[in-house]
Design a protein around this motif. Structure first.
Motif, PDB file in Angstrom:
ATOM      1  N   UNK A  20      19.932  -4.774 -10.791  1.00 42.54           N
ATOM      2  CA  UNK A  20      19.890  -3.318 -10.555  1.00 42.54           C
ATOM      3  C   UNK A  20      18.726  -2.684 -11.319  1.00 42.54           C
ATOM      4  N   UNK A  21      18.523  -3.160 -12.539  1.00 42.72           N
ATOM      5  CA  UNK A  21      17.417  -2.616 -13.352  1.00 42.72           C
ATOM      6  C   UNK A  21      16.072  -2.882 -12.659  1.00 42.72           C
ATOM      7  N   UNK A  22      15.946  -4.082 -12.097  1.00 43.44           N
ATOM      8  CA  UNK A  22      14.682  -4.424 -11.417  1.00 43.44           C
ATOM      9  C   UNK A  22      14.528  -3.651 -10.106  1.00 43.44           C
ATOM     10  N   UNK A  23      15.603  -3.610  -9.313  1.00 43.22           N
ATOM     11  CA  UNK A  23      15.518  -2.937  -7.990  1.00 43.22           C
ATOM     12  C   UNK A  23      15.214  -1.444  -8.166  1.00 43.22           C
ATOM     13  N   UNK A  24      15.852  -0.844  -9.165  1.00 41.70           N
ATOM     14  CA  UNK A  24      15.581   0.592  -9.419  1.00 41.70           C
ATOM     15  C   UNK A  24      14.111   0.795  -9.756  1.00 41.70           C
ATOM     16  N   UNK A  25      13.544  -0.145 -10.494  1.00 39.72           N
ATOM     17  CA  UNK A  25      12.126  -0.042 -10.857  1.00 39.72           C
ATOM     18  C   UNK A  25      11.247  -0.164  -9.613  1.00 39.72           C
ATOM     19  N   UNK A  26      11.595  -1.140  -8.734  1.00 39.49           N
ATOM     20  CA  UNK A  26      10.844  -1.272  -7.471  1.00 39.49           C
ATOM     21  C   UNK A  26      10.929   0.035  -6.681  1.00 39.49           C
ATOM     22  N   UNK A  60       8.491   1.144  -3.433  1.00 36.84           N
ATOM     23  CA  UNK A  60       8.308  -0.178  -2.819  1.00 36.84           C
ATOM     24  C   UNK A  60       8.382  -0.146  -1.283  1.00 36.84           C
ATOM     25  N   UNK A  61       9.449   0.468  -0.747  1.00 46.34           N
ATOM     26  CA  UNK A  61       9.615   0.460   0.723  1.00 46.34           C
ATOM     27  C   UNK A  61       8.462   1.193   1.416  1.00 46.34           C
ATOM     28  N   UNK A  62       8.075   2.344   0.838  1.00 48.52           N
ATOM     29  CA  UNK A  62       6.979   3.129   1.444  1.00 48.52           C
ATOM     30  C   UNK A  62       5.676   2.341   1.382  1.00 48.52           C
ATOM     31  N   UNK A  67       3.449   1.231   4.497  1.00 49.55           N
ATOM     32  CA  UNK A  67       2.023   1.609   4.601  1.00 49.55           C
ATOM     33  C   UNK A  67       1.153   0.369   4.787  1.00 49.55           C
ATOM     34  N   UNK A  68       1.496  -0.704   4.089  1.00 46.95           N
ATOM     35  CA  UNK A  68       0.689  -1.939   4.184  1.00 46.95           C
ATOM     36  C   UNK A  68       0.755  -2.509   5.602  1.00 46.95           C
ATOM     37  N   UNK A  69       1.952  -2.558   6.172  1.00 50.80           N
ATOM     38  CA  UNK A  69       2.095  -3.123   7.524  1.00 50.80           C
ATOM     39  C   UNK A  69       1.436  -2.227   8.572  1.00 50.80           C
TER      40      UNK A  69
END
Ligand SMILES: NC(=O)C1=CN([C@@H]2O[C@H](COP(=O)(O)OP(=O)(O)OC[C@H]3O[C@@H](n4cnc5c(N)ncnc54)[C@H](OP(=O)(O)O)[C@@H]3O)[C@@H](O)[C@H]2O)C=CC1
Ligand SMILES: O=C(O)[C@@H]1CCC=N1
Length: 272
Positions: free
Chosen positions: A237-243, A248-250, A254-256
């Motif tokens: 959870x600590x890592x995912x919140x940081x992503x 991250x999703x945006x 944007x990359x794709x």
């Protein structure tokens, strides 16, 4: 169905991945040939896979069933215009180039059976995936020939509309590079946390493989698999919140989009 005879025009990275995958699946060297303008490239691919190689593209396509155009998009027009007078009726053209439409290919080659496809480099390990689009001139037997070629090196998925090739390019054509980038970043972060580099690398690689295999084998989606790793108030959870705080999703979106847009731009710039 007998194995079609195939000529690769351009014996670079992607041709080598496809040829390597086909050879590993048991396709005989006598069914495959390749041409390349570089002597070193020709020697390398011939030594590696035992196939006949040619300096002349026109010679390479003599008597084959399928012609795979595996040169860079920037070289496509010139190669096609040179090759056009040598192509015989009944020969199937398979293009793997990013951003070159079947209409452009038909302008340069004449009205021919054309399959546009977008493979990816894990084809070398027969773990590739490709999107394929057939123009109306492609017969049922030729569809099978193209599918046989691409399914020898992984999953082959037909598309009903050609423009979707831009999306396939963005997701899976370029996709291995995104996962390699993540592997590079996770390895570096693991090393900074004190792990020996080789250990960080192995932990990352095996985790990527295990996660992909779980996602394929599981009957629940990736979001649910992620939730199952993520204990409340735990480490994940600590890592995912940081992503997520970093967008991250945006960023992935944007990359794709940038990749798909580049594919469309190449079509615009190089297709005339
Ligand atoms: N790499 C990838 O992950 C993927 C690539 N593709 C597509 O595959 C195609 C090939 O890419 P890739 O394999 O990476 O490229 P490479 O540059 O590795 O391979 C192309 C080869 O063709 C040779 N070549 C160039 N011009 C000619 C010519 N006139 N006649 C004969 N051979 C020629 C090149 O020689 P030289 O080096 O001298 O130019 C090179 O050896 C591209 O269109 C790309 O869009 C599709 C999916 C994935
Ligand atoms: O980067 C590129 O343009 C090619 C097409 C998909 C993967 N490599």
């Amino acid at each position: 169905m007998t194995t079609p005879r195939i000529a690769f025009i351009g014996a670079g990275n992607m041709a080598a991945s496809l040829i390597g995958g086909m050879r590993a699946q048991g396709v005989g060297a006598e069914s495959i040939r390749a041409s390349d303008r570089g002597a070193e490239q020709r020697e390398k691919i011939s030594a590696q896979y035992g196939i006949d190689v040619f300096a002349s593209n026109a010679e390479a396509i003599n008597g084959v069933d399928v012609i795979v155009l595996s040169i860079k998009p920037q070289a496509m027009k010139e190669v096609c215009l040179d090759l056009a007078p040598h192509i015989k009726d009944g020969q199937l053209i398979v293009s793997i180039a990013a951003g070159i439409s079947s209409a452009s290919l038909a302008n340069w080659l004449g009205e021919r059976a054309i399959v546009r496809c977008m493979p990816n480099t894990p084809a070398l390990l027969r773990q590739g995936v490709s999107g394929l689009y057939a123009n109306p001139q492609v017969s049922a037997e030729q569809r099978q020939q193209a599918e046989q070629l691409l399914s020898a090196v992984g999953l082959a998925l037909w598309l009903d509309e050609e423009h979707l090739i831009d999306a396939v390019t963005a997701v899976s054509g370029s996709g291995p590079a995104y996962f390699f980038l993540l592997i590079e970043a996770m390895t570096a972060a693991g090393e900074k946390l004190g792990l020996p580099r080789e250990t960080a690398e192995k932990l990352t690689q095996q985790t990527a493989l295990g996660a992909a295999q779980m996602a394929i084998a599981s009957d629940v989606d990736a979001a649910e698999l992620r939730r199952r790793v993520t204990s409340p108030a735990g480490t994940t959870e600590a890592a995912i919140k940081t992503f997520q705080a970093g967008g991250f999703e945006a960023l992935v979106d944007a990359a794709l989009n940038a990749a798909a847009q580049r594919s469309a731009e190449l079509a615009e710039q190089l297709g005339k």
